[in-house]
Design an enzyme around this catalytic site. Structure first.
Site, PDB file in Angstrom:
ATOM      1  N   GLU A   7      -6.770   5.092   7.802  1.00  0.00           N
ATOM      2  CA  GLU A   7      -6.516   6.501   7.491  1.00  0.00           C
ATOM      3  C   GLU A   7      -7.721   7.128   6.778  1.00  0.00           C
ATOM      4  O   GLU A   7      -7.947   8.334   6.879  1.00  0.00           O
ATOM      5  CB  GLU A   7      -5.221   6.620   6.658  1.00  0.00           C
ATOM      6  N   GLY A  66       2.508   2.170  10.900  1.00  0.00           N
ATOM      7  CA  GLY A  66       3.521   3.210  10.718  1.00  0.00           C
ATOM      8  C   GLY A  66       4.257   3.583  11.994  1.00  0.00           C
ATOM      9  O   GLY A  66       4.952   4.589  12.041  1.00  0.00           O
ATOM     10  N   GLY A  93       2.639  -1.063   4.326  1.00  0.00           N
ATOM     11  CA  GLY A  93       2.762   0.351   3.991  1.00  0.00           C
ATOM     12  C   GLY A  93       4.213   0.737   3.774  1.00  0.00           C
ATOM     13  O   GLY A  93       4.783   0.529   2.697  1.00  0.00           O
ATOM     14  N   GLY A  94       4.839   1.269   4.829  1.00  0.00           N
ATOM     15  CA  GLY A  94       6.197   1.811   4.731  1.00  0.00           C
ATOM     16  C   GLY A  94       7.188   0.906   4.019  1.00  0.00           C
ATOM     17  O   GLY A  94       7.944   1.364   3.144  1.00  0.00           O
ATOM     18  N   ASN A 151       0.868  -1.175   0.000  1.00  0.00           N
ATOM     19  CA  ASN A 151       0.000   0.000   0.000  1.00  0.00           C
ATOM     20  C   ASN A 151       0.906   1.227   0.000  1.00  0.00           C
ATOM     21  O   ASN A 151       1.461   1.592   1.027  1.00  0.00           O
ATOM     22  CB  ASN A 151      -0.891  -0.038   1.258  1.00  0.00           C
ATOM     23  N   TRP A 152       1.052   1.815  -1.171  1.00  0.00           N
ATOM     24  CA  TRP A 152       1.983   2.955  -1.291  1.00  0.00           C
ATOM     25  C   TRP A 152       1.454   4.229  -0.641  1.00  0.00           C
ATOM     26  O   TRP A 152       2.177   5.224  -0.540  1.00  0.00           O
ATOM     27  CB  TRP A 152       2.276   3.229  -2.776  1.00  0.00           C
ATOM     28  N   LYS A 153       0.188   4.232  -0.250  1.00  0.00           N
ATOM     29  CA  LYS A 153      -0.439   5.435   0.319  1.00  0.00           C
ATOM     30  C   LYS A 153      -0.215   6.627  -0.628  1.00  0.00           C
ATOM     31  O   LYS A 153      -0.294   6.441  -1.839  1.00  0.00           O
ATOM     32  CB  LYS A 153       0.084   5.684   1.732  1.00  0.00           C
ATOM     33  N   SER A 186       3.314  -2.144  10.446  1.00  0.00           N
ATOM     34  CA  SER A 186       4.766  -2.242  10.654  1.00  0.00           C
ATOM     35  C   SER A 186       5.349  -3.612  10.307  1.00  0.00           C
ATOM     36  O   SER A 186       6.263  -4.098  10.970  1.00  0.00           O
ATOM     37  CB  SER A 186       5.126  -1.854  12.098  1.00  0.00           C
ATOM     38  N   GLU A 222      -5.595  -4.645  10.803  1.00  0.00           N
ATOM     39  CA  GLU A 222      -4.565  -3.614  10.953  1.00  0.00           C
ATOM     40  C   GLU A 222      -4.828  -2.809  12.223  1.00  0.00           C
ATOM     41  O   GLU A 222      -5.544  -1.789  12.185  1.00  0.00           O
ATOM     42  CB  GLU A 222      -4.593  -2.657   9.752  1.00  0.00           C
ATOM     43  N   HIS A 235      -9.457   1.620   4.871  1.00  0.00           N
ATOM     44  CA  HIS A 235      -8.182   1.770   5.585  1.00  0.00           C
ATOM     45  C   HIS A 235      -8.397   2.732   6.764  1.00  0.00           C
ATOM     46  O   HIS A 235      -9.173   3.686   6.654  1.00  0.00           O
ATOM     47  CB  HIS A 235      -7.100   2.306   4.639  1.00  0.00           C
TER      48      HIS A 235
HETATM   49  P1  PGA Z   1       2.732   0.260   7.706  1.00  0.00           P
HETATM   50  O1  PGA Z   1       1.285   0.523   7.088  1.00  0.00           O
HETATM   51  O2  PGA Z   1       3.225  -1.042   7.134  1.00  0.00           O
HETATM   52  O3  PGA Z   1       3.559   1.447   7.298  1.00  0.00           O
HETATM   53  O4  PGA Z   1       2.553   0.162   9.187  1.00  0.00           O
HETATM   54  C1  PGA Z   1       0.375  -0.519   6.904  1.00  0.00           C
HETATM   55  C2  PGA Z   1      -0.902   0.037   6.324  1.00  0.00           C
HETATM   56  O5  PGA Z   1      -1.281   1.154   6.698  1.00  0.00           O
HETATM   57  O6  PGA Z   1      -1.556  -0.606   5.479  1.00  0.00           O
END
Ligand code: PGA
Length: 268
Positions: A110, A184, A245-246, A20-22, A224, A178, A108
């Protein structure tokens, strides 16, 4: 076309690894380079894991053009629940399908933090599944309490998603657990936490449908994930895969997680 359907060649389901590149990177050439770097570092042989990239909408056409003979499914990070009409700023399922998108992240945390409700998440999920695409639906608690009330929070999110969902769609439903406190932050849920929550999620699905239904739904973990914790999250956490994500922005780390997932599938 992505060549990541290995269900016929091996028993069991392949591990799912979705990046997930956000809201990254900032320019199209950066997105194309990131995709090229990831492809360069990932095996096409023994490519057991079912891999995907969920890029920002605006980069999807450029990635689609480069996605020939790739093992990656193209994904998006959100979508409208309605198919067309007067909805300023929205992107529809047919638009994404037109570029070969096959899986869509929904709900998600966010987006939920920006105001998305359980009802909107349900409408989007049902629309995506009805359209024949994979829905990767995020659930997870804000914090954990000693009494375990966070289980009821996750249960209500699941109940909302499953409400009036035809059973026939379950095979394309993935639930990504999640926990918000792990996203993150560098703090991962322990493998034990992940296993416990997976069993709980499965129980919720069984309560709503039955055990055969539950067996169809893949339960991913996100928060993470990196190449240090992936193995134990698969082995002891029994995650069916990851939403990343990251680490998905770091080609070497992401490729290593994919390799761990390929190997895990090959050896179990
Ligand atoms: P993260 O994000 O791996 O940076 O914790 C995961 C996500 O939000 O899907």
């Amino acid at each position: 076309m992505p060549t990541n359907d290995h269900t016929k060649t091996k028993k069991g389901k392949p591990i799912v690894v979705i990046g997930n590149w956000k809201m990254n990177p900032q320019q199209e050439d950066g997105a194309v380079k990131l995709f090229a770097d990831i492809k360069k570092l990932t095996n096409k042989k023994n490519a057991y894991a079912q891999t995907g990239i969920a890029a920002p909408f605006v980069f999807i056409p450029a990635l689609a053009a480069k996605n020939t003979k790739s093992r990656f499914a193209l994904g998006a990070q959100d979508v409208s629940s309605v198919l067309q009409g007067t909805h300023t700023g929205e992107v529809s399922i047919p638009m994404l399908k037109g570029f070969g998108v096959t899986q869509i992240i929904i709900g998600h945390s966010e987006r939920r933090a920006a105001g998305e409700t359980d009802e909107q998440v349900r409408d989007k999920t049902h629309a995506v599944l009805k359209a024949g695409l994979t829905a990767v639906v995020c659930i997870g608690e804000h914090t954990r309490d000693a009494q375990g009330d966070y289980f009821s929070f996750v249960q209500s999110q699941i109940r909302s998603i499953l409400q009036q969902l035809p059973k026939v769609h379950l095979k394309r439903l993935m639930l990504a657990y999640e926990p918000i406190w792990a996203i993150g932050t560098g703090i991962t849920a322990t493998a034990e936490d992940v296993h416990e929550m997976k069993l709980f999620i499965q129980k919720c699905i069984t309560d709503h449908f039955d055990r055969t239904a539950t067996a169809q739904v893949r339960i991913l973990y996100g928060g993470s994930v990196d190449d240090k914790n992936a193995q134990s999250l698969l082995e002891e956490g029994h995650a069916d895969g990851f939403l990343i994500g990251g680490a998905s922005l770091k080609p070497a780390v992401f490729a290593h997680i994919i390799k761990i997932s390929d190997d895990h599938y090959a050896t179990t």
